[in-house]
Design a protein around this motif. Structure first.
Motif, PDB file in Angstrom:
ATOM      1  N   PRO A   1       0.745  -1.387  -0.043  1.00  0.00           N
ATOM      2  CA  PRO A   1      -0.100   0.042  -0.005  1.00  0.00           C
ATOM      3  C   PRO A   1       0.782   1.157  -0.157  1.00  0.00           C
ATOM      4  N   VAL A   2       2.158   1.180   0.705  1.00  0.00           N
ATOM      5  CA  VAL A   2       2.898   2.489   0.863  1.00  0.00           C
ATOM      6  C   VAL A   2       3.619   2.547  -0.591  1.00  0.00           C
ATOM      7  N   MET A   3       4.067   1.206  -1.071  1.00  0.00           N
ATOM      8  CA  MET A   3       4.883   1.550  -2.362  1.00  0.00           C
ATOM      9  C   MET A   3       4.163   1.606  -3.530  1.00  0.00           C
ATOM     10  N   LYS A   4       2.973   1.511  -3.536  1.00  0.00           N
ATOM     11  CA  LYS A   4       2.140   1.777  -4.704  1.00  0.00           C
ATOM     12  C   LYS A   4       1.953   3.181  -5.191  1.00  0.00           C
ATOM     13  N   GLU A   5       2.315   4.060  -3.886  1.00  0.00           N
ATOM     14  CA  GLU A   5       2.710   5.537  -4.682  1.00  0.00           C
ATOM     15  C   GLU A   5       3.720   6.054  -5.479  1.00  0.00           C
ATOM     16  N   SER A   6       4.809   4.778  -5.300  1.00  0.00           N
ATOM     17  CA  SER A   6       6.071   5.027  -6.139  1.00  0.00           C
ATOM     18  C   SER A   6       5.483   4.752  -7.680  1.00  0.00           C
ATOM     19  N   ALA A   7       4.798   3.502  -7.818  1.00  0.00           N
ATOM     20  CA  ALA A   7       4.166   3.253  -9.081  1.00  0.00           C
ATOM     21  C   ALA A   7       3.199   4.170  -9.757  1.00  0.00           C
ATOM     22  N   LYS A   8       2.468   4.694  -8.801  1.00  0.00           N
ATOM     23  CA  LYS A   8       1.398   5.865  -9.271  1.00  0.00           C
ATOM     24  C   LYS A   8       2.118   6.899  -9.980  1.00  0.00           C
ATOM     25  N   PHE A   9       3.179   7.456  -9.249  1.00  0.00           N
ATOM     26  CA  PHE A   9       3.898   8.750  -9.761  1.00  0.00           C
ATOM     27  C   PHE A   9       4.659   8.070 -10.964  1.00  0.00           C
ATOM     28  N   LEU A  10       5.247   7.071 -10.937  1.00  0.00           N
ATOM     29  CA  LEU A  10       5.890   6.707 -12.375  1.00  0.00           C
ATOM     30  C   LEU A  10       4.851   6.532 -13.417  1.00  0.00           C
ATOM     31  N   GLU A  11       3.912   6.064 -13.217  1.00  0.00           N
ATOM     32  CA  GLU A  11       2.801   5.909 -14.331  1.00  0.00           C
ATOM     33  C   GLU A  11       2.450   7.222 -14.775  1.00  0.00           C
ATOM     34  N   GLU A  12       2.310   8.307 -13.902  1.00  0.00           N
ATOM     35  CA  GLU A  12       2.007   9.700 -14.308  1.00  0.00           C
ATOM     36  C   GLU A  12       2.866  10.152 -15.096  1.00  0.00           C
ATOM     37  N   PHE A  13       4.181   9.948 -15.009  1.00  0.00           N
ATOM     38  CA  PHE A  13       5.361  10.321 -16.024  1.00  0.00           C
ATOM     39  C   PHE A  13       5.787   9.420 -17.236  1.00  0.00           C
ATOM     40  N   ASN A  14       4.876   8.459 -17.189  1.00  0.00           N
ATOM     41  CA  ASN A  14       5.162   7.251 -18.219  1.00  0.00           C
ATOM     42  C   ASN A  14       6.427   6.784 -18.042  1.00  0.00           C
ATOM     43  N   ILE A  15       6.721   6.476 -16.979  1.00  0.00           N
ATOM     44  CA  ILE A  15       8.303   5.754 -16.516  1.00  0.00           C
ATOM     45  C   ILE A  15       7.899   4.168 -16.274  1.00  0.00           C
ATOM     46  N   PRO A  16       8.628   3.495 -17.132  1.00  0.00           N
ATOM     47  CA  PRO A  16       8.409   1.849 -17.073  1.00  0.00           C
ATOM     48  C   PRO A  16       8.765   1.481 -15.739  1.00  0.00           C
ATOM     49  N   TYR A  17       8.268   0.639 -15.131  1.00  0.00           N
ATOM     50  CA  TYR A  17       8.913   0.063 -13.902  1.00  0.00           C
ATOM     51  C   TYR A  17       8.353  -1.577 -13.854  1.00  0.00           C
ATOM     52  N   GLU A  18       9.217  -2.025 -13.034  1.00  0.00           N
ATOM     53  CA  GLU A  18       8.764  -3.355 -12.427  1.00  0.00           C
ATOM     54  C   GLU A  18       8.602  -3.545 -11.026  1.00  0.00           C
ATOM     55  N   VAL A  19       7.980  -4.430 -10.435  1.00  0.00           N
ATOM     56  CA  VAL A  19       7.845  -4.617  -9.036  1.00  0.00           C
ATOM     57  C   VAL A  19       8.015  -5.806  -8.532  1.00  0.00           C
ATOM     58  N   TYR A  20       8.734  -5.877  -7.580  1.00  0.00           N
ATOM     59  CA  TYR A  20       9.027  -7.300  -6.868  1.00  0.00           C
ATOM     60  C   TYR A  20       8.586  -7.411  -5.306  1.00  0.00           C
ATOM     61  N   ILE A  21       8.469  -8.380  -4.739  1.00  0.00           N
ATOM     62  CA  ILE A  21       8.517  -8.617  -3.150  1.00  0.00           C
ATOM     63  C   ILE A  21       9.772  -9.454  -3.197  1.00  0.00           C
ATOM     64  N   SER A  22      10.778  -9.277  -2.477  1.00  0.00           N
ATOM     65  CA  SER A  22      11.792  -9.978  -2.261  1.00  0.00           C
ATOM     66  C   SER A  22      12.527  -9.524  -0.985  1.00  0.00           C
ATOM     67  N   SER A  23      12.617 -10.312  -0.061  1.00  0.00           N
ATOM     68  CA  SER A  23      13.175  -9.894   1.392  1.00  0.00           C
ATOM     69  C   SER A  23      14.529 -10.366   1.265  1.00  0.00           C
ATOM     70  N   ALA A  24      15.145  -9.390   2.146  1.00  0.00           N
ATOM     71  CA  ALA A  24      16.643  -9.430   2.342  1.00  0.00           C
ATOM     72  C   ALA A  24      17.090 -10.749   3.122  1.00  0.00           C
ATOM     73  N   HIS A  25      16.124 -11.031   4.260  1.00  0.00           N
ATOM     74  CA  HIS A  25      16.372 -11.998   4.946  1.00  0.00           C
ATOM     75  C   HIS A  25      15.577 -13.359   4.602  1.00  0.00           C
ATOM     76  N   ARG A  26      14.417 -13.416   3.804  1.00  0.00           N
ATOM     77  CA  ARG A  26      13.840 -14.736   3.632  1.00  0.00           C
ATOM     78  C   ARG A  26      14.137 -15.256   2.144  1.00  0.00           C
ATOM     79  N   VAL A  27      14.707 -14.357   1.463  1.00  0.00           N
ATOM     80  CA  VAL A  27      15.039 -14.880   0.109  1.00  0.00           C
ATOM     81  C   VAL A  27      16.386 -14.073  -0.325  1.00  0.00           C
ATOM     82  N   PRO A  28      17.261 -14.149   0.520  1.00  0.00           N
ATOM     83  CA  PRO A  28      18.464 -13.347   0.052  1.00  0.00           C
ATOM     84  C   PRO A  28      19.070 -13.689  -1.043  1.00  0.00           C
ATOM     85  N   ASP A  29      19.236 -14.881  -1.776  1.00  0.00           N
ATOM     86  CA  ASP A  29      19.741 -15.162  -2.875  1.00  0.00           C
ATOM     87  C   ASP A  29      18.618 -14.429  -4.154  1.00  0.00           C
ATOM     88  N   LYS A  30      17.432 -14.693  -4.077  1.00  0.00           N
ATOM     89  CA  LYS A  30      16.790 -13.950  -5.151  1.00  0.00           C
ATOM     90  C   LYS A  30      17.063 -12.322  -5.010  1.00  0.00           C
TER      91      LYS A  30
END
Length: 169
Positions: A14-43
């Motif tokens: 819900p917080v990070m969605k604000e980044s995506a919304k702004f990038l969309e307003e500026f037509n800047i392509p983006y990718e989104v990931y869930i990747s924990s530094a502790h739970r999936v460090p290799d990923k």
């Protein structure tokens, strides 16, 4: 040209969605990931190590609590990393803020305010604008809109006075 938005948990979305919304307003392509530094460090390390090769020019990383994600990502890449401390837990995000802002020498992470995902996207756009004139022009217009909004509020305050202004809020 692309921005990666990475968060340690879906509870950050819900917080990070604000980044995506702004990038969309500026037509800047983006990718989104869930990747924990502790739970999936290799990923997490793989995403960071391959960011530049995958066309990522800026990474926005949000994390709460111990908030190691932005720093771990920064350790594995030369792509600029912007950390977003997420408000959570007993310390209301101060722990995340301190964890992200106190990086060791040589591993910088730009840090925005607690829950400042929109500002992180604005900063990402400013970084991209160094080489992208179209984004630079959009940012100039954006800043003019911000200024016009303040001037409009001040004119209203001058016309109505403090009590009148507050009565209309």
């Amino acid at each position: 040209m692309k921005v990666a938005i990475i968060m340690g948990s879906d509870s950050d979305l819900p917080v990070m969605k604000e980044s995506a919304k702004f990038l969309e307003e500026f037509n800047i392509p983006y990718e989104v990931y869930i990747s924990s530094a502790h739970r999936v460090p290799d990923k997490t390390a793989d995403i960071a190590k391959n960011a530049a090769a995958n066309g990522i020019d800026v990474i926005i990383a949000g994390a709460g609590g111990a908030a190691h994600l932005p720093g771990v990502i920064a350790a594995f890449t030369t792509v600029p990393v912007i950390g977003v401390p997420i408000q959570s837990g007993a310390l209301n995000g101060l722990d995340a803020l301190y964890a992200i802002v106190q990086m060791p020498s040589g591993i910088p992470v730009a840090t925005v305010a607690i829950n400042g995902a929109r500002n992180a996207a604005i900063l990402a756009a400013e970084i991209l604008a160094v080489k992208e004139p179209e984004i630079r022009q959009k940012l100039i217009a954006f800043k003019k809109e911000l200024a016009a909004g303040v001037e409009k509020k001040d004119a209203k305050l001058q016309a109505l006075g403090i009590d009148g202004y507050l009565a209309q809020k």
